[in-house]
Write an enzyme that holds these catalytic residues in place. Structure first.
Site, short mmCIF file in Angstrom:
data_model
loop_
_atom_site.label_atom_id
_atom_site.label_comp_id
_atom_site.label_asym_id
_atom_site.label_seq_id
_atom_site.Cartn_x
_atom_site.Cartn_y
_atom_site.Cartn_z
N GLU A 234 10.78 -16.88 -7.24
CA GLU A 234 11.73 -17.04 -6.36
C GLU A 234 11.59 -18.15 -5.21
O GLU A 234 10.14 -18.43 -5.06
CB GLU A 234 11.91 -15.70 -5.50
CG GLU A 234 12.62 -14.72 -6.62
CD GLU A 234 12.89 -13.38 -5.95
OE1 GLU A 234 14.15 -12.80 -6.32
OE2 GLU A 234 12.46 -12.95 -4.97
N CYS B 204 10.54 -21.94 1.58
CA CYS B 204 9.32 -20.90 1.10
C CYS B 204 9.23 -20.96 -0.41
O CYS B 204 9.96 -20.55 -1.31
CB CYS B 204 9.53 -19.52 1.44
SG CYS B 204 8.30 -18.61 1.27
N CYS C 202 1.54 -11.95 -8.90
CA CYS C 202 0.37 -12.44 -8.25
C CYS C 202 -0.59 -11.37 -8.81
O CYS C 202 -0.12 -10.22 -9.09
CB CYS C 202 0.65 -12.13 -6.84
SG CYS C 202 -0.83 -12.60 -5.78
N CYS D 115 -1.80 -6.32 -2.83
CA CYS D 115 -1.86 -6.02 -1.43
C CYS D 115 -0.97 -4.84 -1.38
O CYS D 115 0.26 -4.92 -2.14
CB CYS D 115 -1.38 -7.15 -0.63
SG CYS D 115 -2.80 -8.62 -0.64
N CYS E 114 2.91 -5.40 -0.44
CA CYS E 114 3.71 -6.51 -1.14
C CYS E 114 4.38 -6.14 -2.02
O CYS E 114 3.74 -5.68 -3.26
CB CYS E 114 2.72 -7.74 -1.07
SG CYS E 114 3.59 -9.18 -2.10
N GLY F 98 3.09 -15.27 -5.21
CA GLY F 98 1.57 -15.78 -5.67
C GLY F 98 0.59 -16.15 -4.49
O GLY F 98 0.91 -16.15 -3.57
N SER G 192 -3.50 -14.36 5.94
CA SER G 192 -2.89 -13.21 5.92
C SER G 192 -3.90 -12.27 6.09
O SER G 192 -4.80 -11.70 5.37
CB SER G 192 -2.22 -12.91 4.43
OG SER G 192 -1.22 -13.71 4.21
N LEU G 193 -4.15 -11.73 7.52
CA LEU G 193 -5.32 -11.00 7.97
C LEU G 193 -4.90 -9.87 7.74
O LEU G 193 -5.45 -8.69 7.09
CB LEU G 193 -5.52 -11.54 9.18
CG LEU G 193 -6.98 -10.77 10.10
CD1 LEU G 193 -8.12 -11.67 9.28
CD2 LEU G 193 -7.10 -11.03 11.28
N HIS G 194 -3.76 -9.08 8.56
CA HIS G 194 -3.45 -7.64 8.51
C HIS G 194 -4.25 -6.48 8.80
O HIS G 194 -3.69 -5.52 8.84
CB HIS G 194 -2.84 -7.47 6.86
CG HIS G 194 -1.88 -8.80 6.40
ND1 HIS G 194 -0.89 -9.23 7.29
CD2 HIS G 194 -1.59 -9.09 5.26
CE1 HIS G 194 -0.47 -9.98 6.65
NE2 HIS G 194 -0.84 -9.94 5.33
N CYS H 10 9.89 -11.94 3.84
CA CYS H 10 8.31 -11.80 3.48
C CYS H 10 7.93 -10.54 2.82
O CYS H 10 8.35 -9.49 3.35
CB CYS H 10 7.34 -11.87 4.50
SG CYS H 10 7.73 -13.15 5.83
N1 SAH Z 1 -0.20 -14.74 -1.35
C1 SAH Z 1 -0.40 -15.57 -0.16
C2 SAH Z 1 1.07 -16.00 0.15
C3 SAH Z 1 2.14 -15.19 0.41
S1 SAH Z 1 2.58 -15.40 1.81
C4 SAH Z 1 -0.75 -14.53 0.96
O1 SAH Z 1 -0.86 -13.69 0.80
O2 SAH Z 1 -1.02 -15.06 2.03
C5 SAH Z 1 3.66 -13.92 2.21
C6 SAH Z 1 3.22 -13.25 3.68
O3 SAH Z 1 3.97 -12.10 3.82
C7 SAH Z 1 1.73 -12.90 3.46
O4 SAH Z 1 1.23 -12.90 4.72
C8 SAH Z 1 1.89 -11.55 3.12
O5 SAH Z 1 0.88 -10.81 3.54
C9 SAH Z 1 3.19 -11.04 3.85
N2 SAH Z 1 3.81 -9.72 3.27
C10 SAH Z 1 3.55 -9.21 2.00
N3 SAH Z 1 4.45 -8.17 1.77
C11 SAH Z 1 5.21 -8.29 3.04
C12 SAH Z 1 5.98 -7.03 3.46
N4 SAH Z 1 6.40 -6.14 2.85
N5 SAH Z 1 6.59 -7.05 4.73
C13 SAH Z 1 6.16 -8.27 5.64
N6 SAH Z 1 5.10 -9.24 5.12
C14 SAH Z 1 4.64 -9.03 3.95
FE1 SF4 Z 2 -0.23 -11.62 -3.64
FE2 SF4 Z 2 -0.07 -12.48 -1.15
FE3 SF4 Z 2 1.68 -10.27 -2.18
FE4 SF4 Z 2 -1.23 -10.22 -1.69
S1 SF4 Z 2 0.46 -10.58 -0.01
S2 SF4 Z 2 -0.03 -9.51 -3.44
S3 SF4 Z 2 -1.84 -12.21 -2.16
S4 SF4 Z 2 1.60 -12.61 -2.83
#
Ligand code: SAH
Ligand code: SF4
Length: 366
Positions: free
Chosen positions: A93, A106, A113, A117, A120, A168, A222-224, A342
């Site tokens: 997408e 985006c 992927c 996580c 996600c 990804g 992507s720290l979280h 996201c």
């Molecule tokens: N794989 C890379 C690129 C994806 S970026 C990465 O993880 O950085 C997408 C961003 O959205 C990342 O910061 C990811 O952690 C965040 N994300 C993933 N799932 C989400 C969700 N359900 N709600 C809000 N942010 C989310």
């Molecule tokens: Fe992959 Fe980024 Fe989603 Fe983590 S947040 S599963 S690295 S796409």
């Protein structure tokens, strides 16, 4: 019949080599580059600076392709999402987010992927493969087609910024991502500056320095979570590359400065990582890094095991980070009605029943 070779996705050197193999003069490669990436022309017959016979020969051997579009949706807020279907039937997408002063695309780097996580949606997808350079550049070109932005305009663009924040992990597909971004940044083509491009990674530490040195794009992490204990659970890659190593790689990221800060993305999960104590710990972690924080309210997806933090706790978190001198905007979810926000991306249209498709709100085919 075999599909002709796609010229999109070839670097300048490769395009020059193709032209040489055809017996064409070297400047033909430059002309072709202009037609493909500045003018957006896909039909070689329309490349009028080339002789008719040369155009005919090109048409026989090559194509100037675009990813196929399986579905195109437009949100009530103007966000557009394309479900792309590539030649092998795999899908990914791509999302365009219009804002007042800019428009961000985006872009996906993989189908699915391999990292899982917990919050996600993409991470729950079974099928995974890398996208080719052509499939990555193709997303930008497809968006330009849809927005009517050829030839590559300099002012008043609707596509001003690119974020590698789609499906990804871009640093797990570094070679193709790098090749695609070099094409995107080329001043005689798509001409998007590295300052307008942000690559987001979940923390593939060994590739971060190379990305900065070779591409010079903005970095988002992507720290979280602020402890290894919690990050190990939320972002399992942390077990391989723990926080201390990740933050060290950020400290030495080439080109970062107070004017070009590293973005730390932090998804707000109710009762999981959203306390004031965690906000204070985040500030301590970021000491010495030119940083800004992007708070992302969790975007739900079917079956997700988390809830979005309350507005009050997001505000309290943001206030603490702000007071410490870091900007910490809360990312407004965009395109939620079309699952384009996201973390909501997942290309499972094949598995969806027709009845589900009919229920989908706010769809508008292009
Ligand atoms: N794989 C890379 C690129 C994806 S970026 C990465 O993880 O950085 C997408 C961003 O959205 C990342 O910061 C990811 O952690 C965040 N994300 C993933 N799932 C989400 C969700 N359900 N709600 C809000 N942010 C989310
Ligand atoms: Fe992959 Fe980024 Fe989603 Fe983590 S947040 S599963 S690295 S796409």
């Amino acid at each position: 019949m075999e599909t002709p070779k796609d010229l999109v996705g070839l670097g300048r050197d490769e395009l020059a080599a193709e032209m040489k193999a055809m017996g064409a003069e070297p400047f033909r490669a430059r002309q072709l580059w202009h037609w493909i990436y500045n003018r957006g022309v896909t039909d070689t017959a329309l490349m009028t600076t080339l002789s008719k016979s040369f155009r005919a020969e090109l048409a026989q051997r090559y194509r100037v392709g675009r990813p196929g579009v399986a579905r195109a949706l437009t949100s009530v807020d103007g966000t557009r999402k394309w479900l792309l279907r590539f030649d092998d039937g795999q899908e990914a997408e791509c999302v365009h987010i219009p804002e007042e002063d800019r428009g961000t695309l985006c872009v996906s780097s993989q189908v699915g992927c391999t990292l899982t996580c917990k919050f996600c949606h993409t991470g729950t997808q079974r099928l995974v493969r890398n996208l080719s350079a052509a499939e990555i550049v193709g997303q930008v070109m497809l968006a330009r087609d849809a927005l009517g932005e050829w030839p590559s305009p300099q002012d008043d663009r609707q596509l001003t910024n690119i974020v590698l924040m789609g499906m990804g992990e871009p640093l797990y597909n570094y070679d193709n991502v790098a090749k695609a971004l070099k094409i995107v940044m080329d001043g005689e083509g798509l001409s998007l500056s590295r300052r307008k491009i942000t690559l987001s990674t979940s923390g593939v530490v060994p590739m971060i320095g190379r990305c900065g040195a070779e591409l010079g794009v903005n970095l988002a992490i992507s720290l979280h979570a602020v402890t290894d204990e919690l990050r190990d659970v939320l972002v399992p890659l942390n077990k391989k590359y723990p926080l201390a190593e990740l933050l060290d790689a950020c400290r030495s990221y080439p080109g970062s400065s107070n004017a070009r800060r590293i973005t730390f993305e932090y998804v707000m999960l109710k009762g999981v990582n959203d306390s004031p104590a965690e906000a204070r710990a985040l500030v301590r972690l970021l000491a010495g890094i030119p940083a800004k924080v992007n708070l992302i309210p969790f975007n739900p997806w079917p079956g997700a095991p988390f809830e979005r933090s309350s507005e009050t706790s997001i505000k309290a978190f943001s206030d603490i980070v702000n007071a410490a001198g870091y900007s910490s905007p809360v990312r407004t979810p965009r395109g939620e009605d079309i699952m384009a926000a996201c973390g909501q991306l997942k290309s499972d249209s094949v598995k969806r029943r027709k009845s589900d498709l009919l229920k989908e709100p706010a769809t508008a085919p292009v």
